[in-house]
Design a protein around this motif. Sequence first.
Motif, mmCIF file in Angstrom:
data_model
loop_
_atom_site.group_PDB
_atom_site.id
_atom_site.type_symbol
_atom_site.label_atom_id
_atom_site.label_comp_id
_atom_site.label_asym_id
_atom_site.label_seq_id
_atom_site.Cartn_x
_atom_site.Cartn_y
_atom_site.Cartn_z
ATOM 1 N N MET A 1 0.844 -1.190 0.000
ATOM 2 C CA MET A 1 0.000 0.000 0.000
ATOM 3 C C MET A 1 0.889 1.252 0.000
ATOM 4 O O MET A 1 1.769 1.408 0.831
ATOM 5 N N LYS A 2 0.654 2.106 -0.946
ATOM 6 C CA LYS A 2 1.439 3.335 -1.069
ATOM 7 C C LYS A 2 0.684 4.465 -0.382
ATOM 8 O O LYS A 2 -0.425 4.811 -0.758
ATOM 9 N N ASP A 3 1.349 5.035 0.628
ATOM 10 C CA ASP A 3 0.723 6.104 1.395
ATOM 11 C C ASP A 3 1.536 7.393 1.267
ATOM 12 O O ASP A 3 2.491 7.469 0.500
ATOM 13 N N ILE A 4 1.166 8.379 2.066
ATOM 14 C CA ILE A 4 1.810 9.690 1.997
ATOM 15 C C ILE A 4 3.307 9.587 2.311
ATOM 16 O O ILE A 4 4.112 10.300 1.715
ATOM 17 N N ASN A 5 3.676 8.690 3.223
ATOM 18 C CA ASN A 5 5.093 8.524 3.547
ATOM 19 C C ASN A 5 5.873 7.968 2.358
ATOM 20 O O ASN A 5 7.017 8.356 2.123
ATOM 21 N N TRP A 6 5.242 7.074 1.621
ATOM 22 C CA TRP A 6 5.856 6.524 0.405
ATOM 23 C C TRP A 6 6.093 7.663 -0.597
ATOM 24 O O TRP A 6 7.161 7.781 -1.190
ATOM 25 N N LEU A 7 5.088 8.512 -0.766
ATOM 26 C CA LEU A 7 5.196 9.653 -1.680
ATOM 27 C C LEU A 7 6.334 10.571 -1.252
ATOM 28 O O LEU A 7 7.187 10.939 -2.066
ATOM 29 N N GLN A 120 -0.228 7.253 -7.666
ATOM 30 C CA GLN A 120 -0.022 5.867 -7.221
ATOM 31 C C GLN A 120 -0.466 5.651 -5.769
ATOM 32 O O GLN A 120 -0.484 4.520 -5.294
ATOM 33 N N LEU A 121 -0.834 6.726 -5.082
ATOM 34 C CA LEU A 121 -1.233 6.609 -3.683
ATOM 35 C C LEU A 121 -2.572 5.878 -3.562
ATOM 36 O O LEU A 121 -3.451 6.007 -4.411
#
Length: 124
Positions: A1-7, A120-121
Amino acid sequence: MKDINWLKENYLNFLREKQENFKRSIEDLQKQECVDEANLEKVRLSIVEIFYKMFNISLSDNPMALRERYLGFFDKITEPWHINKEKALEFEKEKEVIIEDIKIQEAEELKNRFKEYYNQLDIN
């Protein structure tokens, strides 16, 4: 799961990598005594540095707030560049046209890459 931290992590890594690449390129061009080319790379580097700072200013745990704030900087910052380019074209100042073009293109690339990451989020 791509979240804000990933971004945050991926986009900031992208910006840092671009900065490092431009710094290396500038150094190489200066060693080759390619002053004009090095100066154009410095322009590109400064654009990346500006939007790196704007991204950090825009950081939020709310993805939509981050997106709105950060993309807003692209409009505010690049608007004078478009105006300057038009004036330079009007007065046939080729050097200024090239510089404004580079600034606009670099900002567009950063904006598009941010949108790619943002899209992608996994947002509810």
